[in-house]
Each structure stands twice: as C-alpha cells, then as structure tokens.
Motif scaffolding. Structure first.
Motif, PDB file in Angstrom:
ATOM      1  N   THR A 155       6.608   7.854  62.055  1.00  0.00           N
ATOM      2  CA  THR A 155       8.155   7.659  62.434  1.00  0.00           C
ATOM      3  C   THR A 155       8.585   8.158  63.681  1.00  0.00           C
ATOM      4  O   THR A 155       8.168   9.504  64.098  1.00  0.00           O
ATOM      5  N   CYS A 187       5.993   3.946  67.259  1.00  0.00           N
ATOM      6  CA  CYS A 187       6.239   4.480  66.661  1.00  0.00           C
ATOM      7  C   CYS A 187       7.610   3.513  65.628  1.00  0.00           C
ATOM      8  O   CYS A 187       7.559   2.361  66.171  1.00  0.00           O
ATOM      9  N   HIS A 188       7.894   3.500  64.237  1.00  0.00           N
ATOM     10  CA  HIS A 188       8.686   3.122  64.389  1.00  0.00           C
ATOM     11  C   HIS A 188       9.918   3.294  63.805  1.00  0.00           C
ATOM     12  O   HIS A 188      10.103   5.102  62.765  1.00  0.00           O
ATOM     13  N   ASP A 226      14.085  -2.265  59.741  1.00  0.00           N
ATOM     14  CA  ASP A 226      12.404  -1.415  60.207  1.00  0.00           C
ATOM     15  C   ASP A 226      12.333  -2.012  61.539  1.00  0.00           C
ATOM     16  O   ASP A 226      11.780  -2.709  61.112  1.00  0.00           O
ATOM     17  N   VAL A 227      12.216  -1.187  62.673  1.00  0.00           N
ATOM     18  CA  VAL A 227      11.812  -1.483  63.517  1.00  0.00           C
ATOM     19  C   VAL A 227      10.468  -0.550  64.065  1.00  0.00           C
ATOM     20  O   VAL A 227      10.260  -0.185  64.572  1.00  0.00           O
ATOM     21  N   THR A 228       9.209  -1.043  64.411  1.00  0.00           N
ATOM     22  CA  THR A 228       8.533  -0.505  65.454  1.00  0.00           C
ATOM     23  C   THR A 228       9.252  -0.762  67.229  1.00  0.00           C
ATOM     24  O   THR A 228       8.826  -2.092  67.498  1.00  0.00           O
TER      25      THR A 228
END
Length: 251
Positions: free
Chosen positions: A120, A157-158, A191-193
């Motif tokens: 995260t 990270c996401h 949720d995006v990386t």
C-alpha cells in the motif's frame, strides 16, 4: 657330607633316599608354584598394558579430530564474515552469527522486497499536485481543476484512486468556498497500482464559481467574489493531501 651321601639310621639307605626325593620334589613343586605365581602376576601386568595402551591410542587418535573441528570452527567465521555477517570476537559466536546473519540477510531481503514492492502506498512516497488549466480567468470562464498523483518512491505501490477518495477544495484566505465532497453522488472506489516514478492525472472538472455546501445541492448557489479575487486549490486522496496549493485569480 658322608652322612648326606650315606644316611645313618635303623632302616636301609634306600628308604632315606626316597624320603629325600619326596621332600626335594615337594620343595621343587613349591618353588615352581611360586615362580608360576610371580610369572602369572607379571604376565597379568603385561597383558593389562595393551588394554590401557589402545585407550591411550584411541585418545591420541581422537585429538586430530578435535584439532580438525577446531580448524573447521576457525574457518567457519571467515565464511560467515565473507557472507556479510557482523564480525564477533568469539569464533563460535562469529560462526553462528555468520550463518544466521546470512540467512537472516536473505530472509530480510525477501521480506523487504515483498513488503515494499506492491504494498500500500505511503504518504512519504506519494506526491499530490493541484492543477488548474489557467492562472487567471475572465468573467465568464470556469476554472478546470484536477490533480496529479505521483509515486516518488523506488517501489511500485497501490492505493484507492476512486472518485470517492478524491477531494478538491477551493479556499480564499482562511475560508473554504467550495469542495467536491459537498454534493458528490455515486462515488466509486478503484484500486490502482502506481509504478515507481509513475504519475497519473485525474480528469478535469469545471468549477462554476459558486459556493458549495451540503444544503445547497438541489438549489441555486451564490457566486463567489471575482474582480481580481485570488483563490487556492488544494487536493487530497484518502489521508494523503497536497503540500502546496495551486493559486489562480478570478477576474
């Protein structure tokens, strides 16, 4: 000597010689027994020696093993030290530290990689920037506002970049004039990386130059002051906020 060779007595000399032979034989037997006893004891002491000797030999043979083990222990710290372990004054401690240090080093490396790459996003690695399409707007122009999200860290990270997490706020002085949260409906989560060094920019929205509040979502709202008034745009995503604002002027 004559009495020894020629016994004198009431009986014949043959009887005396037989007696002498018996006595002599008895004496000889006693001597033989004594000799056997002495020899037997001497033989026992001799036979005991080999029993003790092999033990001593065994102990002597075991010494090289101990030396080899000591040599191995001496070599082990060198391997541990070359593996990157912290050196220790004690060879045995150094050996243990070297092995566990190397294993721990590898384990920590794996854990460190898995905990950072793809974990995260943290505040320290995300930079938010408020964006306006202009710095000065005419009387009829509506500012187009948005934000950029940059991963300034060295690992991917996401984080949730959905509209439900994005907040754009317009202030002037210490007063808040408008915020995207007041009348937002249908906010989404996404949720995006973000790869290391990657920057994403949100779609721009138009601000109608009015005040907002949760009680004016379905009614007309009053316009803000223009005529050269200066405003600031601040942005945030979740618990991460921009450290600087974008300043613009409404003519």
């Amino acid at each position: 000597m004559s009495s020894f060779r020629n016994p004198v007595g009431p009986q014949s000399s043959g009887v005396y010689w037989r007696r002498r032979a018996i006595v002599g034989g008895a004496i000889l037997l006693v001597v033989v027994v004594i000799v056997l006893i002495v020899v037997g004891r001497g033989g026992g002491a001799s036979s005991a020696a080999p029993t003790t000797s092999p033990s001593a030999t065994a102990r002597a043979k075991s010494s090289p093993s101990t030396s080899s083990a000591a040599a191995a222990a001496t070599d082990a710290p060198s391997s541990g030290a070359s593996g990157g372990a912290t050196g220790s004054p004690s060879d045995s401690a150094s050996t243990g530290t070297g092995s566990s240090g190397t294993s721990a080093g590898k384990g920590s490396g794996s854990a460190s990689k898995s905990s950072k790459d793809g974990a995260t996003c943290t505040k320290s690695q995300i930079q938010l920037t408020a964006i306006t399409d202009k710095t000065t707007y005419g009387p009829t122009e509506q500012p187009k506002i948005s934000m950029s999200i940059s991963n300034t860290g060295s690992n991917a990270c996401h984080m949730d970049l959905g509209s439900s997490q994005q907040v754009l706020t317009i202030t002037s002085g210490e007063e808040t004039y408008w915020t995207s949260k007041d009348c937002q409906t249908g906010g989404t989560n996404q949720d995006v990386t973000l790869k290391a060094g990657q920057t994403l920019t949100t779609p721009a929205i138009s601000w109608d130059r009015t005040r907002s509040s949760t009680t004016t979502c379905d009614t007309s709202r009053s316009s803000v002051t223009a005529g050269g008034a200066s405003y600031h745009l601040d942005v945030s995503v979740g618990n991460i906020a921009s450290t600087t604002s974008a300043q613009f002027v409404l003519s």
